[in-house]
Design an enzyme around this catalytic site. Sequence first.
Site, short mmCIF file in Angstrom:
data_model
loop_
_atom_site.label_atom_id
_atom_site.label_comp_id
_atom_site.label_asym_id
_atom_site.label_seq_id
_atom_site.Cartn_x
_atom_site.Cartn_y
_atom_site.Cartn_z
N ARG A 93 0.80 -1.23 0.00
CA ARG A 93 0.00 0.00 0.00
C ARG A 93 0.83 1.27 0.00
O ARG A 93 0.46 2.26 -0.64
CB ARG A 93 -0.95 0.01 1.20
CG ARG A 93 -2.11 -0.97 1.08
CD ARG A 93 -2.93 -1.01 2.33
NE ARG A 93 -3.99 -2.01 2.27
CZ ARG A 93 -4.54 -2.59 3.32
NH1 ARG A 93 -4.14 -2.26 4.55
NH2 ARG A 93 -5.48 -3.48 3.17
N CYS A 122 -9.86 -1.30 5.10
CA CYS A 122 -11.30 -1.05 5.02
C CYS A 122 -11.77 0.24 5.73
O CYS A 122 -12.57 0.99 5.15
CB CYS A 122 -12.09 -2.26 5.50
SG CYS A 122 -11.49 -3.05 6.98
N GLN A 149 -15.41 -1.16 14.64
CA GLN A 149 -15.17 -2.13 13.59
C GLN A 149 -15.74 -3.51 13.92
O GLN A 149 -15.51 -4.05 15.01
CB GLN A 149 -13.67 -2.22 13.28
CG GLN A 149 -13.15 -0.90 12.71
CD GLN A 149 -11.67 -0.90 12.38
OE1 GLN A 149 -11.00 0.09 12.60
NE2 GLN A 149 -11.16 -1.99 11.84
N HIS A 237 -18.60 -1.73 9.31
CA HIS A 237 -17.87 -0.83 10.20
C HIS A 237 -18.60 0.51 10.30
O HIS A 237 -19.17 1.00 9.31
CB HIS A 237 -16.47 -0.55 9.65
CG HIS A 237 -15.53 -1.70 9.73
ND1 HIS A 237 -15.81 -2.88 10.38
CD2 HIS A 237 -14.26 -1.84 9.22
CE1 HIS A 237 -14.76 -3.70 10.27
NE2 HIS A 237 -13.81 -3.09 9.57
#
Length: 327
Positions: A93, A122, A149, A237
């Site tokens: 990432r 996420c 979450q 979430h």
Amino acid sequence: AVGQEFLRVLHDVDFPASEVRALASARSAGKKVPFEGCGLVPAGELTVQEMTPESFEGVDIALFSAGASVSKEMREAVTAAGAVMIDNSSAFRMDEDVPLVVPEVNPQDVAWHSGVIANPNCPTTQMVAALKPLYDLSPIKRVVVSTYQAASGAGAPAMAELYDQTRAFLDGTPEDELEISAFAHRIAFNTIPHIDVFTDNDYTKEEMKMFHETRKIMHSDIAVSATCVRVPVMRAHSESVWLETERPVSVSEAREAFSKAEGVVLMDDPAGKVYPMPLFIAGKDPVYVGRIRKDLTCDNGLAFWCVSDQIKKGAALNAVQILETLI
């Protein structure tokens, strides 16, 4: 969980595939997984194959959600086969040569990939999708966010642990006999302000992901302070978001921007007790936003609440949207 959601999303968008392969570790090889079909691939079952470097011959796109170590191990094989890896793990990432993409926010970044495109974490994905329409009204200086979450964010074993622990607790099982393996503490009837490992600055890796990933996706030096909490919810979430913009943004401006934003649904009628909740949003595609209000401590501050299914938009759906954007 995400791998099977990939298959559902490919069907839902009727992706124009000529072939779909389901790959996993050796222990899953031979397993049958249901697939409703897409493109030229008929509905039926896919037989899971063991993933090897040779698995990617003739493949155009490889959707990965097998963990960072597997993504790193297979990257060269995927790119050598001429395929593009869309990776749901944290492996790449923050690599400079890997775009980190949420199509509603930075679709242009798919243009400069070198064989790998990363899917964000996420909670970052749903937050930046909600921030983008406000950022278009005025640059955002800082964000303070608390996340709530769901257990499914930690995978299928964590979902099972929430079920099993809750059942055992209600059956009167003593506290010290409850099985705890997926989380640091009991998740049933509890909240745990600890997701991933703690870093040297006392933020967790999950919280620092939100800091770094938001800045990369939005091409901004926006400051982000996050507190990530695991809650006894099965799926979807929630986030409480406070932000400061460069110029004042009114609640009415924010509502209008949210109502027009791609991938965002405005659900904001406090008087009618209408606001986003996991109860209604699990399994749905968009990011839902509500509880929009002016911050009482800052002239340029706004607060809102957002909820999104982290297996859908937070993972599988976003990956397929990246794929569609790429094509």
